[in-house]
Design a protein around this motif. Structure first.
Motif, PDB file in Angstrom:
ATOM      1  N   ASN A  85       0.820  -1.230   0.000  1.00 21.30           N
ATOM      2  CA  ASN A  85       0.000   0.000   0.000  1.00 21.30           C
ATOM      3  C   ASN A  85       0.847   1.271   0.000  1.00 21.30           C
ATOM      4  O   ASN A  85       0.311   2.365  -0.171  1.00 21.30           O
ATOM      5  N   LYS A  86       2.143   1.149   0.193  1.00 23.83           N
ATOM      6  CA  LYS A  86       3.038   2.328   0.116  1.00 23.83           C
ATOM      7  C   LYS A  86       3.810   2.360  -1.211  1.00 23.83           C
ATOM      8  O   LYS A  86       4.668   3.218  -1.419  1.00 23.83           O
ATOM      9  N   ALA A  87       3.518   1.406  -2.091  1.00 24.72           N
ATOM     10  CA  ALA A  87       4.324   1.269  -3.314  1.00 24.72           C
ATOM     11  C   ALA A  87       4.202   2.490  -4.224  1.00 24.72           C
ATOM     12  O   ALA A  87       5.195   2.936  -4.803  1.00 24.72           O
ATOM     13  N   ARG A  88       2.991   3.038  -4.337  1.00 27.40           N
ATOM     14  CA  ARG A  88       2.824   4.195  -5.238  1.00 27.40           C
ATOM     15  C   ARG A  88       3.680   5.375  -4.772  1.00 27.40           C
ATOM     16  O   ARG A  88       4.402   5.986  -5.566  1.00 27.40           O
ATOM     17  N   ALA A  89       3.615   5.685  -3.489  1.00 26.99           N
ATOM     18  CA  ALA A  89       4.440   6.780  -2.961  1.00 26.99           C
ATOM     19  C   ALA A  89       5.922   6.467  -3.143  1.00 26.99           C
ATOM     20  O   ALA A  89       6.726   7.358  -3.440  1.00 26.99           O
ATOM     21  N   ALA A  90       6.294   5.193  -2.987  1.00 27.39           N
ATOM     22  CA  ALA A  90       7.705   4.817  -3.102  1.00 27.39           C
ATOM     23  C   ALA A  90       8.230   5.019  -4.522  1.00 27.39           C
ATOM     24  O   ALA A  90       9.324   5.556  -4.715  1.00 27.39           O
ATOM     25  N   ALA A 106       6.199  -7.347  -6.804  1.00 23.68           N
ATOM     26  CA  ALA A 106       6.691  -7.201  -8.184  1.00 23.68           C
ATOM     27  C   ALA A 106       5.545  -6.790  -9.110  1.00 23.68           C
ATOM     28  O   ALA A 106       5.690  -5.886  -9.953  1.00 23.68           O
ATOM     29  N   GLU A 107       4.385  -7.444  -8.959  1.00 28.58           N
ATOM     30  CA  GLU A 107       3.225  -7.112  -9.802  1.00 28.58           C
ATOM     31  C   GLU A 107       2.770  -5.670  -9.568  1.00 28.58           C
ATOM     32  O   GLU A 107       2.454  -4.949 -10.520  1.00 28.58           O
ATOM     33  N   THR A 108       2.757  -5.261  -8.309  1.00 23.89           N
ATOM     34  CA  THR A 108       2.331  -3.898  -7.985  1.00 23.89           C
ATOM     35  C   THR A 108       3.301  -2.867  -8.568  1.00 23.89           C
ATOM     36  O   THR A 108       2.882  -1.875  -9.189  1.00 23.89           O
ATOM     37  N   LEU A 109       4.598  -3.092  -8.380  1.00 25.32           N
ATOM     38  CA  LEU A 109       5.601  -2.159  -8.925  1.00 25.32           C
ATOM     39  C   LEU A 109       5.514  -2.083 -10.444  1.00 25.32           C
ATOM     40  O   LEU A 109       5.636  -1.003 -11.035  1.00 25.32           O
ATOM     41  N   ALA A 110       5.286  -3.222 -11.075  1.00 25.24           N
ATOM     42  CA  ALA A 110       5.195  -3.239 -12.541  1.00 25.24           C
ATOM     43  C   ALA A 110       3.978  -2.464 -13.022  1.00 25.24           C
ATOM     44  O   ALA A 110       4.052  -1.707 -14.004  1.00 25.24           O
ATOM     45  N   ARG A 111       2.851  -2.629 -12.325  1.00 20.57           N
ATOM     46  CA  ARG A 111       1.642  -1.902 -12.714  1.00 20.57           C
ATOM     47  C   ARG A 111       1.852  -0.387 -12.583  1.00 20.57           C
ATOM     48  O   ARG A 111       1.477   0.391 -13.464  1.00 20.57           O
ATOM     49  N   LEU A 112       2.487   0.016 -11.487  1.00 23.20           N
ATOM     50  CA  LEU A 112       2.746   1.443 -11.270  1.00 23.20           C
ATOM     51  C   LEU A 112       3.723   1.985 -12.311  1.00 23.20           C
ATOM     52  O   LEU A 112       3.581   3.116 -12.791  1.00 23.20           O
ATOM     53  N   ALA A 113       4.720   1.173 -12.666  1.00 25.11           N
ATOM     54  CA  ALA A 113       5.691   1.598 -13.688  1.00 25.11           C
ATOM     55  C   ALA A 113       4.993   1.800 -15.033  1.00 25.11           C
ATOM     56  O   ALA A 113       5.289   2.760 -15.760  1.00 25.11           O
ATOM     57  N   GLN A 114       4.054   0.893 -15.353  1.00 23.54           N
ATOM     58  CA  GLN A 114       3.301   1.045 -16.607  1.00 23.54           C
ATOM     59  C   GLN A 114       2.485   2.342 -16.591  1.00 23.54           C
ATOM     60  O   GLN A 114       2.452   3.074 -17.574  1.00 23.54           O
ATOM     61  N   GLU A 115       1.854   2.610 -15.463  1.00 28.85           N
ATOM     62  CA  GLU A 115       1.039   3.830 -15.345  1.00 28.85           C
ATOM     63  C   GLU A 115       1.885   5.083 -15.510  1.00 28.85           C
ATOM     64  O   GLU A 115       1.482   6.041 -16.174  1.00 28.85           O
ATOM     65  N   ARG A 116       3.051   5.079 -14.881  1.00 26.62           N
ATOM     66  CA  ARG A 116       3.893   6.279 -14.860  1.00 26.62           C
ATOM     67  C   ARG A 116       4.757   6.400 -16.107  1.00 26.62           C
ATOM     68  O   ARG A 116       5.251   7.476 -16.420  1.00 26.62           O
ATOM     69  N   GLY A 117       5.012   5.267 -16.756  1.00 24.87           N
ATOM     70  CA  GLY A 117       5.964   5.268 -17.868  1.00 24.87           C
ATOM     71  C   GLY A 117       7.395   5.382 -17.394  1.00 24.87           C
ATOM     72  O   GLY A 117       8.291   5.740 -18.151  1.00 24.87           O
ATOM     73  N   ALA A 118       7.626   5.098 -16.112  1.00 31.36           N
ATOM     74  CA  ALA A 118       8.974   5.176 -15.527  1.00 31.36           C
ATOM     75  C   ALA A 118       8.980   4.338 -14.258  1.00 31.36           C
ATOM     76  O   ALA A 118       7.936   4.129 -13.641  1.00 31.36           O
ATOM     77  N   SER A 119      10.165   3.872 -13.881  1.00 33.15           N
ATOM     78  CA  SER A 119      10.278   3.062 -12.666  1.00 33.15           C
ATOM     79  C   SER A 119      11.620   3.304 -12.015  1.00 33.15           C
ATOM     80  O   SER A 119      12.629   3.520 -12.694  1.00 33.15           O
ATOM     81  N   PRO A 120      11.661   3.256 -10.679  1.00 26.57           N
ATOM     82  CA  PRO A 120      12.960   3.237 -10.017  1.00 26.57           C
ATOM     83  C   PRO A 120      13.716   1.973 -10.418  1.00 26.57           C
ATOM     84  O   PRO A 120      13.107   0.974 -10.824  1.00 26.57           O
ATOM     85  N   GLU A 121      15.043   1.994 -10.298  1.00 30.28           N
ATOM     86  CA  GLU A 121      15.811   0.761 -10.408  1.00 30.28           C
ATOM     87  C   GLU A 121      15.401  -0.157  -9.262  1.00 30.28           C
ATOM     88  O   GLU A 121      15.043   0.307  -8.174  1.00 30.28           O
ATOM     89  N   VAL A 122      15.453  -1.463  -9.505  1.00 30.95           N
ATOM     90  CA  VAL A 122      14.982  -2.418  -8.514  1.00 30.95           C
ATOM     91  C   VAL A 122      16.068  -3.451  -8.209  1.00 30.95           C
ATOM     92  O   VAL A 122      16.738  -3.946  -9.122  1.00 30.95           O
ATOM     93  N   PHE A 123      16.243  -3.727  -6.916  1.00 34.02           N
ATOM     94  CA  PHE A 123      17.054  -4.846  -6.440  1.00 34.02           C
ATOM     95  C   PHE A 123      16.120  -5.847  -5.761  1.00 34.02           C
ATOM     96  O   PHE A 123      15.215  -5.429  -5.025  1.00 34.02           O
ATOM     97  N   ALA A 124      16.333  -7.129  -5.979  1.00 33.60           N
ATOM     98  CA  ALA A 124      15.583  -8.150  -5.247  1.00 33.60           C
ATOM     99  C   ALA A 124      16.330  -8.468  -3.957  1.00 33.60           C
ATOM    100  O   ALA A 124      17.546  -8.696  -3.975  1.00 33.60           O
ATOM    101  N   GLN A 125      15.608  -8.474  -2.830  1.00 35.30           N
ATOM    102  CA  GLN A 125      16.232  -8.751  -1.533  1.00 35.30           C
ATOM    103  C   GLN A 125      16.173 -10.249  -1.249  1.00 35.30           C
ATOM    104  O   GLN A 125      15.108 -10.868  -1.319  1.00 35.30           O
TER     105      GLN A 125
END
Length: 218
Positions: A85-90, A106-125
């Motif tokens: 629930n904090k992914a959009r702000a992040a 991962a699914e949430t970040l991908a959906r937000l990236a599609q909406e924005r047309g941009a994404s932060p770099e991602v590391f898997a923990q």
């Protein structure tokens, strides 16, 4: 105080790079500013540091929204667990997220990236120590999480780990590097105030240092 701390850490980092045969400046220093008082953060900014790590989205929003308008070139890395629930702000605030640890995120970040047309770099923990209280996927689940992130077109650049306190961190750094190598990932976010030189020797590309730069948290 802070400037000496930053200068000392940068000197140690350059020495660790040289000892490992790495190019000067090839390892990114992430200054962990979480819960540090603003005057300490400001002093480190004035000393030239521009990459900072924060644990909590709301705390980072409150601190960095004004500071970013004052200091150019600041890059923010989220190094704490991320609730869906904090992914959009992040994704709006951070330049890199080090804590992708489950398929739903991962699914949430991908959906937000599609909406924005941009994404932060991602590391898997990766939870290399299999500690139940720690975030991160288990080592045997890392390949599947990497594959999923790639299938979703997330800009996955590497892996992150936090070795168990009181254990030799080197086997954990090596395990993370092995997982990254077999998945063709170059980024390794590993090493903190007490062990970052060992992490650089094992291939770290990002080290996360807090108290050694800022002084102990009050």
């Amino acid at each position: 105080m802070n400037m000496q701390g930053l200068e000392a850490i940068l000197a140690r980092l350059r020495a660790a790079e040289a000892a490992a045969g790495r190019a000067p400046g090839s390892v990114t220093l992430v200054a962990v500013s979480k819960v540090q008082p603003e005057e300490r953060v400001r002093a480190v900014l004035l000393a030239g540091q521009r990459v900072f790590g924060e644990n909590r989205v709301q705390e980072a929003q409150g601190r960095w929204t004004p500071l970013r308008s004052e200091f150019e070139g600041v890059r923010l890395h989220l190094i704490g667990p991320l609730q869906t629930n904090k992914a959009r702000a992040a994704v709006e605030l951070f330049d890199a997220i080090h804590t992708l640890d489950r398929p739903r995120l991962a699914e949430t970040l991908a959906r937000l990236a599609q909406e924005r047309g941009a994404s932060p770099e991602v590391f898997a923990q990766v939870n290399t120590g299999r500690e139940p209280q720690k975030a991160g996927c288990l080592p045997e689940d890392a390949d599947a999480l990497v594959a999923q992130a790639r299938s979703l077109d997330l800009p996955l650049v590497g892996l992150m780990c936090i070795p168990p306190e009181g254990e030799d961190p080197v086997p954990h750094f090596r395990l993370l590097r092995e997982i990254a190598e077999r998945n063709g990932l170059s980024g390794l976010s590993m090493g903190m105030s007490g062990d970052f030189e060992a992490a650089v020797a094992e291939g770290a590309t990002h080290v996360r240092v807090g108290s050694a730069i800022f002084g102990e948290r009050t």
